[in-house]
Design an enzyme around this catalytic site. Structure first.
Site, PDB file in Angstrom:
ATOM      1  N   HIS A   1      65.522 134.594  49.914  1.00 40.55           N
ATOM      2  CA  HIS A   1      66.605 135.260  50.625  1.00 40.55           C
ATOM      3  C   HIS A   1      66.395 136.761  50.706  1.00 40.55           C
ATOM      4  O   HIS A   1      65.658 137.340  49.914  1.00 40.55           O
ATOM      5  CB  HIS A   1      67.954 134.928  49.962  1.00 40.55           C
ATOM      6  CG  HIS A   1      68.329 133.491  50.138  1.00 40.55           C
ATOM      7  ND1 HIS A   1      67.814 132.501  49.328  1.00 40.55           N
ATOM      8  CD2 HIS A   1      69.100 132.868  51.059  1.00 40.55           C
ATOM      9  CE1 HIS A   1      68.280 131.323  49.736  1.00 40.55           C
ATOM     10  NE2 HIS A   1      69.066 131.515  50.781  1.00 40.55           N
TER      11      HIS A   1
ATOM     12  N   ASP B   1      65.962 134.219  54.091  1.00 42.57           N
ATOM     13  CA  ASP B   1      67.132 133.891  54.896  1.00 42.57           C
ATOM     14  C   ASP B   1      68.262 134.895  54.715  1.00 42.57           C
ATOM     15  O   ASP B   1      68.288 135.652  53.754  1.00 42.57           O
ATOM     16  CB  ASP B   1      67.676 132.507  54.485  1.00 42.57           C
ATOM     17  CG  ASP B   1      66.747 131.373  54.873  1.00 42.57           C
ATOM     18  OD1 ASP B   1      65.626 131.635  55.357  1.00 42.57           O
ATOM     19  OD2 ASP B   1      67.146 130.212  54.674  1.00 42.57           O
TER      20      ASP B   1
HETATM   21 ZN    ZN Z   1      71.407 130.862  54.383  1.00 42.41          ZN
END
Ligand code: ZN
Length: 341
Positions: free
Chosen positions: A203, A59
């Site tokens: 991430h 992300d």
């Molecule tokens: Zn996020």
């Protein structure tokens, strides 16, 4: 088209060394040589996948200085992942969105400004989602079919705003805790809990996460699991479909350039690019210093002033071309962008 007139085919280390000299001579003479596509290997997923598929997700990208490292790690590991981009990062780093798509990644919607969505009105929710769809589309990332709400915060209002844009809301099954300071070993440990169909939250921007990728992939393979795509229908990780992407290609005379890893030697590697969507393409391949392209084949190429951006066009030899990169210690694959022209 010029046939490779001297030098044995790659296939043994010794032969590779001989080919180096050949390639260097050809480059010096500003010539290109032909290599059959059969000789170029491609990055492969596990041959097995007997235990099923899991979704690797990253992300908050794309981010300059991070996303290229992430893509490089994924390519080296031979896996594809789902990347949930924020709209503002996509708008600010459009070339990286294109690089993600060209690297075979699936791109999802992660809101525009990464707010706590449930504090917003329904209209504001829709705006966050639709602006992100546009930013990703405009950058060449296709049309996302998955939405991951920031912080995993969702409710019926948000889900219906997402559905109205054709987006399935997806959280995760396993949280790597990379955002919370988890070490590489802890991230690898988290991935070891994944079972068939599940997805893991990671991430774009943590070195610990990127460092975990090789071990995560090895661990999955040892358990008969493969990295798959996330079905927009079920939200479960599944085998990549025939088209290879759950996003809709951008409309209007577009094309897709797909990279395949070729032969590797100690000092250089071959790469191959296949173009689909048009026969009249222009592919831009961006390399990273100190990489140097010493040979190309099956395309006409020009270079920009920096010597790192190569523009390739058809030369009558079809829609697949290749090159040899003297890597200078940097094995990163080039970023690709394709346009119909
Ligand atoms: Zn996020």
């Amino acid at each position: 088209m010029i046939s490779k007139t001297s030098g044995p085919r790659p296939g043994s280390r010794l032969r590779g060394v001989v080919l180096l000299a050949t390639a260097g001579l050809l480059a010096a003479a500003s010539m290109t040589f032909l290599e059959t596509t059969a000789q170029a290997g491609t990055a492969r997923l596990s041959a097995d996948c007997a235990s099923g598929y899991v979704g690797l997700t990253f992300d908050d990208g794309p981010n300059p200085g991070n996303t290229n490292n992430l893509l490089s790690a994924l390519r080296t590991a031979g896996v594809r992942a789902t990347l949930f981009n924020t709209g503002q990062n996509a708008a600010n780093n459009a070339a990286l969105v294109a690089a993600e798509a060209n690297a075979g990644m699936w791109i999802g919607n992660h809101s525009y400004t990464h707010p706590h969505m449930l504090t917003l009105s329904a209209a504001q929710m829709s705006s966050e989602l639709s602006r992100t769809q546009s930013a990703i589309q405009n950058a060449g990332g296709g049309t996302p079919k998955l939405f991951r709400p920031p912080y995993g915060e969702t409710n019926a209002t948000l889900q219906s705003a997402a559905s109205a844009l054709g987006l399935r809301t997806l959280t995760w099954d396993v949280d790597s805790q990379d955002w919370n300071g988890a070490s590489t070993a802890q991230i690898v440990q988290a991935a070891s809990r994944l079972t068939n169909g599940q997805t893991i939250l990671m991430h774009d921007q943590y070195a610990t996460t990127i460092a975990a990728i090789p071990q995560i992939v090895t661990g999955l393979r040892n358990r008969g699991l493969c990295a798959g795509m996330i079905s927009p229908t079920t939200g479960r990780a599944v085998a990549p479909d025939g088209t290879g992407t759950p996003t809709t290609p951008p409309a209007g005379g577009s094309c897709t350039a797909t990279y395949a890893e070729g032969q590797k030697w100690s000092d250089r590697f071959n790469g191959q690019v296949s173009v689909t969507g048009t026969n009249t393409w222009t592919v831009t391949a961006t390399f990273r210093a100190p990489q140097k392209v010493i040979a190309t084949w099956n395309a006409t190429v020009t270079w920009d002033g920096s010597g790192t951006v190569m523009t390739a066009r058809p030369n009558g030899a079809g829609n697949t071309f290749g090159f040899t990169v003297q890597h200078g210690g940097d094995w990163t694959w080039p970023s690709l962008a394709c346009r119909a022209a």
